[in-house]
Design an enzyme around this catalytic site. Structure first.
Site, short mmCIF file in Angstrom:
data_model
loop_
_atom_site.label_atom_id
_atom_site.label_comp_id
_atom_site.label_asym_id
_atom_site.label_seq_id
_atom_site.Cartn_x
_atom_site.Cartn_y
_atom_site.Cartn_z
N GLU A 1 1.22 6.93 -10.01
CA GLU A 1 1.33 8.22 -10.39
C GLU A 1 2.82 8.79 -10.24
OE1 GLU A 1 -1.39 10.46 -7.94
OE2 GLU A 1 -0.81 12.38 -8.67
N ASN B 1 -9.02 14.64 -13.88
CA ASN B 1 -8.97 14.15 -12.58
C ASN B 1 -9.22 15.29 -11.58
OD1 ASN B 1 -7.76 11.93 -10.58
ND2 ASN B 1 -6.80 13.69 -10.04
N GLU B 2 -10.36 14.69 -10.80
CA GLU B 2 -10.78 15.52 -9.55
C GLU B 2 -10.74 16.96 -10.00
OE1 GLU B 2 -8.41 14.41 -5.93
OE2 GLU B 2 -9.47 12.46 -5.99
N TYR C 1 -11.40 7.16 -0.49
CA TYR C 1 -10.25 6.68 0.39
C TYR C 1 -11.00 6.24 1.76
CZ TYR C 1 -6.68 7.98 -3.15
OH TYR C 1 -6.23 8.09 -4.22
N GLU D 1 -9.77 5.45 -8.00
CA GLU D 1 -8.91 5.63 -6.76
C GLU D 1 -9.64 5.13 -5.62
OE1 GLU D 1 -6.89 9.56 -6.36
OE2 GLU D 1 -6.83 9.84 -8.23
N GLN E 1 -1.86 3.24 -4.17
CA GLN E 1 -1.34 2.92 -5.46
C GLN E 1 -0.41 1.76 -5.49
OE1 GLN E 1 0.48 6.89 -7.25
NE2 GLN E 1 -1.31 7.90 -6.36
O1 AHR Z 1 -3.63 9.11 -4.83
C1 AHR Z 1 -3.13 10.41 -4.29
C2 AHR Z 1 -4.03 11.47 -4.82
O2 AHR Z 1 -5.56 11.47 -4.34
C3 AHR Z 1 -4.26 11.46 -6.37
O3 AHR Z 1 -3.23 12.40 -6.98
C4 AHR Z 1 -5.70 12.50 -6.30
O4 AHR Z 1 -6.41 12.09 -7.51
C5 AHR Z 1 -6.33 12.06 -5.10
O5 AHR Z 1 -6.78 13.27 -4.36
#
Ligand code: AHR
Length: 486
Positions: free
Chosen positions: A25, A165-166, A233, A290, A339
């Site tokens: 990103e 995205n999101e 995450y 992600e 990432q």
């Molecule tokens: O990976 C960092 C961020 O996490 C991304 O930009 C977003 O999609 C997520 O909230």
């Protein structure tokens, strides 16, 4: 002695190589200073290191950034490209030196497929559809002609397209019903420009256990998509405000992190069940586009840059998640760790001209032969570690068989203190020569620019037995066994 059974007679299918995908990103130093130089040219040392991972697919330009990105700003002569503000990440100036052509050059160098995440949050259907035409139209058309004017004759042939995205959060704060309608609309204009290239449409999916989101989107837009995403995450803290340090943590936090990461399996199983139930017979995959650890940033660094260190704890997180994806290859068609460089759970960290490979990098290198191999059923006899409320198994395993008949068995010893004597029993194949390498160290062990090779894989002694092979897995380790079969 713990027993691991690898049953070559049973398989969930082929492990889609895209499970070993990555995410890059415009965030902090992932692109500029990481994958590229300030002028958008590729950073050859970083790219050379990443080539070893056999990266199959790379997602770009975000993330949150994607929903503010207008692709036309990043094509054409660099001196004339628009300078914008990256409002999501640190409010820094983005001069668009790295745009579509530079991203395609990166994918070409890495030998991977591009996965473009389109702007649904603040863009238009026309802008999205023009980007597809710009990338994929082989003949004459306004966008194909513009691409040629910008120096690229042949189409880029981008197969993977993310529709937002999101969108439930930073990508537009939408309700699932509203997004599902938008997704149908965007998808209608995501055209195919050649019979050989059908765009693969990935809808914006849920965060964590928002099962209602998955249900509503699949129910309403399932007809026009090929996959739906999931973001999860691993944070060791119990909320986003206090995530915890990447390198300073105690035993309880170590096990808590592993417990939290193991939740991925339940998330995949539940979302997959919902997809199957509401897809009305269509084959819709799950793209975990992600995932990874998210800690407090390294002290003294820009909080908007998400720069964190990477320890053996991260190696275990990576290995456990990859095992989970392998074992659910019947539904997980792609995964993209967040990432690739200098951001969150990165493969490579850079400091000026210096570069280091993280423990997570080594896991991806050790696991790379799982790509496109046939998953094999495994069973591990485990002891429970951690606390009664948050139990963690001491062993976590997956296995596959490559086209040449070689087996790859990847085993994680999650104990921070105890070695695990493991006996691998092979059913349906006879083991010939077996080699193994292991990545091991204290949970907080990591590489630094002063000691960049502190954590690296080493050969591990393996003993062949009548029914398979045996080895002593070091505490806090990830081991890859390569088994020639007779
Ligand atoms: O990976 C960092 C961020 O996490 C991304 O930009 C977003 O999609 C997520 O909230």
């Amino acid at each position: 002695m713990s027993h691991i059974i690898v049953n070559a007679n049973r398989s969930a299918g082929v492990i889609n190589k895209n499970i070993y995908g990555h995410f890059s990103e415009h965030l902090g130093r992932c692109i500029y200073g990481g994958l590229a130089n300030a002028d958008g040219t590729l950073r050859t040392d970083v790219v050379a290191a990443l080539k070893e991972l056999h990266v199959p697919v790379l997602r770009w330009p975000g993330g949150c950034f994607a929903d503010t990105y207008h692709w036309m700003d990043g094509v054409g002569p660099k001196a004339q490209r628009k300078t914008i503000v990256n409002t999501n990440w640190g409010g820094v100036t983005e001069d668009n030196a790295f745009g579509t052509h530079e991203f395609m050059a990166l994918c070409r160098e890495l030998g991977c497929e591009p996965y473009i995440s389109g702007n649904v949050g603040s863009g238009t259907v026309q802008e999205f559809s023009d980007w597809v035409e710009y990338c994929n139209m082989p003949g004459r058309s306004p966008m194909a002609d513009l691409r040629r004017k910008n120096g690229q004759e042949a189409p880029f042939n981008v197969r993977y397209w993310g529709i937002g995205n999101e969108t439930w959060g930073g990508g537009g704060n939408m309700r699932p019903e509203f997004y599902a309608d938008l997704c149908r609309q965007y998808s209608s204009f995501l055209r195919s420009y050649s019979p050989d290239l059908k765009p693969f449409r990935i809808a914006c999916g849920a965060s964590e256990d928002d099962y209602n989101w998955t249900r509503r989107v699949v129910e309403s837009a399932g007809r026009v998509i090929d996959a739906i995403s999931l973001h999860y995450y691993t944070i060791p803290g119990d909320n986003w405000g206090v995530k915890g340090s990447a390198t300073e943590f105690d035993r309880d936090i170590f096990y808590h992190t592993l417990y939290r990461t193991l939740w991925m399996e339940e998330l995949i199983e539940n979302h997959s069940r919902i997809i199957r139930r509401f897809a009305k017979g269509r084959d819709i995959g799950l793209a975990v586009d992600e995932w990874g650890t998210w800690y407090d940033v390294e002290p003294g660094t820009n909080p908007g840059f998400l720069f964190q260190q990477n320890t053996m704890r991260d190696a275990l997180v990576a290995a456990v998640n990859l095992n989970i994806f392998n074992n659910h290859c019947d539904t997980v068609i792609m995964a993209n760790i967040a990432q690739m460089v200098n951001v969150l759970q990165a493969m490579v960290l850079t400091d000026g001209d210096k570069l280091l490979l993280t423990p997570t990098y080594h896991v991806f290198r050790m696991y790379r032969e799982h790509q496109d191999a046939r998953q094999l059923e495994t069973y591990a006899e485990t002891r429970l570690l951690g606390s009664e409320a948050e139990p963690v198994p001491d062993l976590h395993v997956s296995a596959s068989e490559g086209a040449d008949g070689t087996l790859l068995v990847t085993a994680v010893n999650l104990s921070d203190t105890d070695a695990c004597p493991a006996q691998v029993l092979l059913t349906g194949r006879k083991a010939g020569a077996v080699t193994a390498e292991t990545l091991a160290g204290a949970p907080a062990a990591h590489n630094t620019f002063a000691a960049p090779d502190h954590v690296h894989p080493l050969p591990l002694e393996v003993r062949c037995t009548d029914s398979g092979f045996a080895a002593q897995l070091p505490p806090c380790s990830v081991t890859a066994f390569r088994v020639r079969t007779e």
